[in-house]
Design a protein around this motif. Structure first.
Motif, PDB file in Angstrom:
ATOM      1  N   ASP A   1     -45.194  -3.365  35.241  1.00  0.00           N
ATOM      2  CA  ASP A   1     -43.191  -3.686  34.995  1.00  0.00           C
ATOM      3  C   ASP A   1     -42.873  -3.646  36.299  1.00  0.00           C
ATOM      4  O   ASP A   1     -42.779  -2.388  36.924  1.00  0.00           O
ATOM      5  CB  ASP A   1     -42.835  -2.823  33.811  1.00  0.00           C
ATOM      6  CG  ASP A   1     -41.133  -4.122  34.320  1.00  0.00           C
ATOM      7  OD1 ASP A   1     -40.944  -3.345  34.459  1.00  0.00           O
ATOM      8  OD2 ASP A   1     -41.190  -4.639  32.921  1.00  0.00           O
TER       9      ASP A   1
ATOM     10  N   TYR B   1     -44.977  -6.345  43.593  1.00  0.00           N
ATOM     11  CA  TYR B   1     -45.797  -7.241  42.486  1.00  0.00           C
ATOM     12  C   TYR B   1     -47.632  -8.312  43.118  1.00  0.00           C
ATOM     13  O   TYR B   1     -48.336  -8.563  41.800  1.00  0.00           O
ATOM     14  CB  TYR B   1     -45.049  -8.784  42.622  1.00  0.00           C
ATOM     15  CG  TYR B   1     -45.558 -10.130  41.871  1.00  0.00           C
ATOM     16  CD1 TYR B   1     -45.813 -10.484  40.696  1.00  0.00           C
ATOM     17  CD2 TYR B   1     -45.764 -10.991  43.513  1.00  0.00           C
ATOM     18  CE1 TYR B   1     -46.658 -11.901  40.230  1.00  0.00           C
ATOM     19  CE2 TYR B   1     -46.976 -12.575  42.353  1.00  0.00           C
ATOM     20  CZ  TYR B   1     -47.075 -12.297  41.085  1.00  0.00           C
ATOM     21  OH  TYR B   1     -47.479 -13.740  40.468  1.00  0.00           O
TER      22      TYR B   1
ATOM     23  N   GLU C   1     -41.998 -12.827  35.982  1.00  0.00           N
ATOM     24  CA  GLU C   1     -42.504 -11.643  36.160  1.00  0.00           C
ATOM     25  C   GLU C   1     -41.117 -10.930  37.514  1.00  0.00           C
ATOM     26  O   GLU C   1     -40.831  -9.402  37.063  1.00  0.00           O
ATOM     27  CB  GLU C   1     -43.634 -10.488  36.438  1.00  0.00           C
ATOM     28  CG  GLU C   1     -44.522 -10.993  35.678  1.00  0.00           C
ATOM     29  CD  GLU C   1     -45.814 -11.498  36.127  1.00  0.00           C
ATOM     30  OE1 GLU C   1     -47.044 -11.794  36.397  1.00  0.00           O
ATOM     31  OE2 GLU C   1     -44.921 -13.150  36.608  1.00  0.00           O
TER      32      GLU C   1
END
Length: 452
Positions: free
Chosen positions: A142, A188, A404
């Protein structure tokens, strides 16, 4: 969960024991005039403070009754429509100008703006080995959690982290605003490399790029982007930069600040708040819902088919089972959310270019028809309109930004607003924020363990 293992049967026993003694009858809220969610009975927020940073206007009170009006959003008194419109007309990037306005309280002139951009560009570089040690070696599924942890970690790299001065707060704010996009993109890359077995790219920063340009440049393998794409992302950043002191994440930031904690703890707490699906995380819910609508409605041009699917969502037969049409309705705005209107108008040009005009028109149909379904199902006459989350996910998808990063982008943008509110709380308030909770437990005598 990683680590120790507890048998499922043991956990179930504890869960059942917990449920015996931890129920609160919702009817008691009305009995004791509890303002759940810090909301008054008419849905307005409980007044908790004063601010010069932002005003969110979505209705008027006329002779004691709430009357819907078109929404207005002003940063330091300046209408967001005017800010975005000026930048669009002049084909220039505006997020840095908005950040300056929020922090310092006035619009910068050209010289001030160029100097501010230079400062932010210089501040982007993270401490030596920070990305390697704090991000790559400890990736997270996350990105929001990784960003919150990274902001906390920056405390350890700052020799003046506890400097209790206005100068110290401004310095930390500038560094954190500048570094948020870098942390996001690298988090990321670490995530997809570790969990998705995908190729990763850690591009060096280009000091001449705006924040929007830098995000696209470091995120994309080829580093290529068009100016139209960067300007549209810049518009998103401007719109998400601030939204008043009462929204959940900003209030969290101010509440933490009022306790006297450090800046890094306050900003990390705000990130944690924004992650929630009732707050910034709603943009992902909108995307998921829209994908289901696209699959479930055979004829996108049919209003009745679209309405029927929306009815099924509200009946909990479709969607995620909550009965919510995500992206519709807001705590303050009634007739319109100006951010949603600006995003919708800004998105059409790219939708045509990307061959996504049919999807764009379907999204507009959902926006147009959802209020009718609300009225049909609820019957209370409450006025609802699309909020900023309704269009932001669609815009990000056109910009080929991974899902995301939808909520992390919100956090990157909102950091300037959080910084402005933390500094205002730091400068103007000397009391810790402490609302009350009514205890409904009656006194009990202590029972010796041998008699239980």
């Amino acid at each position: 969960m990683a680590g120790g293992f507890v048998k499922k049967e043991s956990l179930n026993t504890l869960f059942e024991e917990f449920k015996k003694y931890n129920y609160i009858d919702p009817a008691l809220n009305e009995k004791y005039d509890v303002k759940r969610g810090l909301r008054n009975s008419d849905g307005t927020g409980v007044l908790a403070g004063l601010t010069q940073i932002c005003n969110v206007h979505g209705y008027v009170i006329n002779e004691g009754e709430k009357q819907p009006v078109d929404g207005e959003l002003t940063f330091r008194g300046v209408n967001i429509r005017d800010l975005v419109s000026a930048c669009n007309e002049e084909q220039r990037f505006g997020y840095e100008e908005v950040a300056y306005l929020l922090l310092f309280g006035s619009l910068p002139d050209k010289k001030q703006l160029e100097f501010f951009k230079m400062v932010l560009s210089q501040a982007r570089t993270l401490p030596t080995d920070f990305i390697q040690d704090m991000v790559i070696k400890a990736p997270s599924k996350d990105i929001m959690n990784k960003m919150g942890r990274s902001i906390l970690a920056l405390y350890s790299y700052d020799d003046f982290a506890d400097e209790n001065t206005l100068e110290g707060e401004l310095k930390k704010a500038l560094y954190i605003i500048a570094r948020m996009p870098v942390i996001m993109v690298n988090s990321y890359q670490a995530k997809i490399g570790h969990y998705d077995n995908a190729s990763t790219y850690y591009h060096p920063l280009r000091p001449e790029e705006s924040m929007a340009e830098s995000i696209l440049s470091t995120l994309r393998p080829t580093r290529e982007y068009t100016k139209d794409e960067a300007l549209l992302l810049d518009t998103c950043l401007m719109l998400h930069a601030e939204h008043g002191g009462g929204n959940n994440s900003t209030f969290v930031c101010r509440a933490l600040t009022s306790s006297g904690t450090d800046a890094y703890s306050a900003y990390s707490g705000a990130i944690g708040s924004l992650k929630g699906f009732r707050h910034g995380g709603a943009n992902i819910k909108v995307v998921q819902m829209f994908e289901e609508i696209k699959r479930g409605v055979k004829h996108w041009e049919s209003d009745e088919e679209v309405k029927d699917f929306l009815r099924q969502i509200m009946d909990k037969k479709k969607g995620d089972g909550t009965g919510l049409i995500y992206g519709m309705g807001h705590a303050v705005y009634t007739l319109s959310d100006p951010r949603a209107v600006i995003l919708r108008d800004s998105a059409q040009k790219l939708a045509e270019k990307e061959g996504m005009l049919d999807e764009f028109e379907l999204l507009k149909s959902v926006e147009r028809l959802a209020p009718e379904v609300f009225l049909e199902k609820k019957g209370d006459g409450k006025v609802v309109s699309a909020n900023v989350d309704f269009y932001s996910g669609f815009v990000y998808r056109m910009l080929k930004i991974p899902v995301e990063l939808y909520t992390p982008l919100f956090a990157v943008s909102r950091m300037s607003g959080w910084c402005a509110h933390r500094i205002e709380e730091f400068m103007t308030c000397s009391r810790i924020i402490r609302p009350a909770y009514k205890s409904i437990v009656k006194k009990k005598l202590y029972t010796p363990i041998s008699e239980r």
